[in-house]
Design a protein around this motif. Structure first.
Motif, PDB file in Angstrom:
ATOM      1  N   ASN A   1      13.860 -13.202  45.271  1.00  0.00           N
ATOM      2  CA  ASN A   1      14.938 -13.798  44.520  1.00  0.00           C
ATOM      3  C   ASN A   1      15.854 -12.817  44.277  1.00  0.00           C
ATOM      4  O   ASN A   1      15.578 -12.259  43.022  1.00  0.00           O
ATOM      5  N   PRO A   2      17.145 -12.623  44.688  1.00  0.00           N
ATOM      6  CA  PRO A   2      17.751 -11.838  43.607  1.00  0.00           C
ATOM      7  C   PRO A   2      18.495 -12.216  42.382  1.00  0.00           C
ATOM      8  O   PRO A   2      19.398 -13.261  42.363  1.00  0.00           O
ATOM      9  N   VAL A   3      18.414 -11.507  41.780  1.00  0.00           N
ATOM     10  CA  VAL A   3      19.117 -12.634  40.898  1.00  0.00           C
ATOM     11  C   VAL A   3      20.543 -11.111  40.010  1.00  0.00           C
ATOM     12  O   VAL A   3      20.248 -10.316  39.815  1.00  0.00           O
ATOM     13  N   VAL A   4      21.444 -12.175  39.193  1.00  0.00           N
ATOM     14  CA  VAL A   4      21.757 -10.868  37.791  1.00  0.00           C
ATOM     15  C   VAL A   4      22.346 -12.062  36.548  1.00  0.00           C
ATOM     16  O   VAL A   4      21.429 -12.913  36.551  1.00  0.00           O
ATOM     17  N   PHE A   5      21.966 -10.900  36.041  1.00  0.00           N
ATOM     18  CA  PHE A   5      22.006 -10.824  33.914  1.00  0.00           C
ATOM     19  C   PHE A   5      23.450 -11.751  33.812  1.00  0.00           C
ATOM     20  O   PHE A   5      23.849 -10.753  33.605  1.00  0.00           O
TER      21      PHE A   5
ATOM     22  N   LYS B   1      21.726 -14.846  30.696  1.00  0.00           N
ATOM     23  CA  LYS B   1      21.248 -15.659  31.100  1.00  0.00           C
ATOM     24  C   LYS B   1      20.908 -15.153  32.937  1.00  0.00           C
ATOM     25  O   LYS B   1      21.371 -14.192  33.236  1.00  0.00           O
ATOM     26  N   ARG B   2      20.122 -15.273  33.197  1.00  0.00           N
ATOM     27  CA  ARG B   2      19.548 -14.899  34.609  1.00  0.00           C
ATOM     28  C   ARG B   2      19.829 -16.108  35.472  1.00  0.00           C
ATOM     29  O   ARG B   2      20.244 -16.996  35.288  1.00  0.00           O
TER      30      ARG B   2
ATOM     31  N   ASN C   1      26.411 -17.632  42.086  1.00  0.00           N
ATOM     32  CA  ASN C   1      27.276 -16.425  41.313  1.00  0.00           C
ATOM     33  C   ASN C   1      28.916 -16.170  41.754  1.00  0.00           C
ATOM     34  O   ASN C   1      29.809 -16.398  41.319  1.00  0.00           O
ATOM     35  N   ALA C   2      27.863 -15.458  42.998  1.00  0.00           N
ATOM     36  CA  ALA C   2      28.654 -14.594  44.161  1.00  0.00           C
ATOM     37  C   ALA C   2      29.649 -16.150  44.359  1.00  0.00           C
ATOM     38  O   ALA C   2      31.381 -16.040  44.718  1.00  0.00           O
TER      39      ALA C   2
ATOM     40  N   LYS D   1      35.013 -19.064  44.155  1.00  0.00           N
ATOM     41  CA  LYS D   1      36.312 -20.657  44.000  1.00  0.00           C
ATOM     42  C   LYS D   1      36.871 -20.499  43.200  1.00  0.00           C
ATOM     43  O   LYS D   1      38.006 -20.615  43.028  1.00  0.00           O
ATOM     44  N   GLN D   2      37.025 -19.859  42.206  1.00  0.00           N
ATOM     45  CA  GLN D   2      37.447 -19.183  41.597  1.00  0.00           C
ATOM     46  C   GLN D   2      38.938 -18.888  41.703  1.00  0.00           C
ATOM     47  O   GLN D   2      39.737 -18.320  41.174  1.00  0.00           O
ATOM     48  N   GLN D   3      38.820 -17.378  42.606  1.00  0.00           N
ATOM     49  CA  GLN D   3      39.644 -17.022  42.937  1.00  0.00           C
ATOM     50  C   GLN D   3      40.439 -18.208  44.006  1.00  0.00           C
ATOM     51  O   GLN D   3      40.938 -17.402  45.079  1.00  0.00           O
TER      52      GLN D   3
END
Length: 223
Positions: free
Chosen positions: A97-101, A105-106, A112-113, A118-120
């Protein structure tokens, strides 16, 4: 340590247990597997679920030997102490379960990627590539302090891929807020860079949601 192969006896699940498995998924399985270790107040095992046809099989790594008999499971167990040396190459599979903070917030690495891509204004194909790369980069970062490397000694390329990505949701009880998390399945080849440290990584697992079947490295020698 002990390594076990545990098969769920589907014919032993009455209607209530079938419903519990359907609604609570990994939480129900975690509770049932814990029954194999009576008198333990703290979870001292990792597990990995595999679907075999219509059935389910679980690989367990535990500090103590599980029960040899249980109404819901057939159980095979053996002592487990891999002999690792620096430079050894191993084929591995891992559900994590790979997460970034972000802002304390997790956040799911893959989502996130996707959000950043999408923003780009990237295409769907490019978004999937970004998500795959983000998941691989998470594991590379983990490897830096966990006693292994995904870079092969021959060509300095990462020999690892994401084989599946799933968003999970279940409820412990109907009156409680659902628990949500994501799982990424990896397969590849790693190189041991610190034998003692990587052995500790195997024993303790990697990443979040270990209680829900994440974090267990399954390894075998690379031919």
């Amino acid at each position: 340590m002990y390594f076990s192969r545990v098969t769920l006896k589907l014919n032993r699940l009455h209607d209530v247990l079938h419903q519990k498995m359907q609604n609570s998924g990994p939480y129900a399985i975690h509770q049932w597997l814990w029954q194999l270790f009576p008198n333990q107040d703290k979870r001292a095992f990792l597990f990995h679920e595999e679907q075999i046809g219509k059935g389910y099989q679980y690989y367990l790594l535990s500090e103590t030997e599980p029960l040899s008999n249980h109404d819901l499971f057939s159980i095979e167990t053996k002592p487990y102490q891999p002999k690792l040396i620096v430079g050894m190459r191993l084929i591995f599979s891992l559900r994590a379960n790979p997460v970034v903070f972000k802002n304390g917030k997790r956040s799911d690495v893959m989502m996130n990627a996707k959000y950043l891509a999408k923003q780009q204004g990237l295409s769907s194909k490019e978004i999937k590539i970004r998500q795959h790369d983000a998941a691989i980069n998470w594991l590379i970062k983990q490897s830096e302090t966990r006693g292994f490397s995904l870079l092969t000694t021959d060509d300095q390329q990462v020999h690892c891929t994401v084989t599946s990505y799933n968003q999970q949701q279940f409820s412990k009880r109907r009156d409680l807020k659902p628990i949500t998390y994501s799982t990424v399945d990896y397969q590849g080849v790693l190189t041991v860079t610190d034998a003692e440290l990587f052995l500790n990584t195997i024993y303790r697992g990697i990443g979040k949601s270990k209680g829900f079947g994440c974090g267990l490295f399954l390894i075998k020698h690379y031919q």
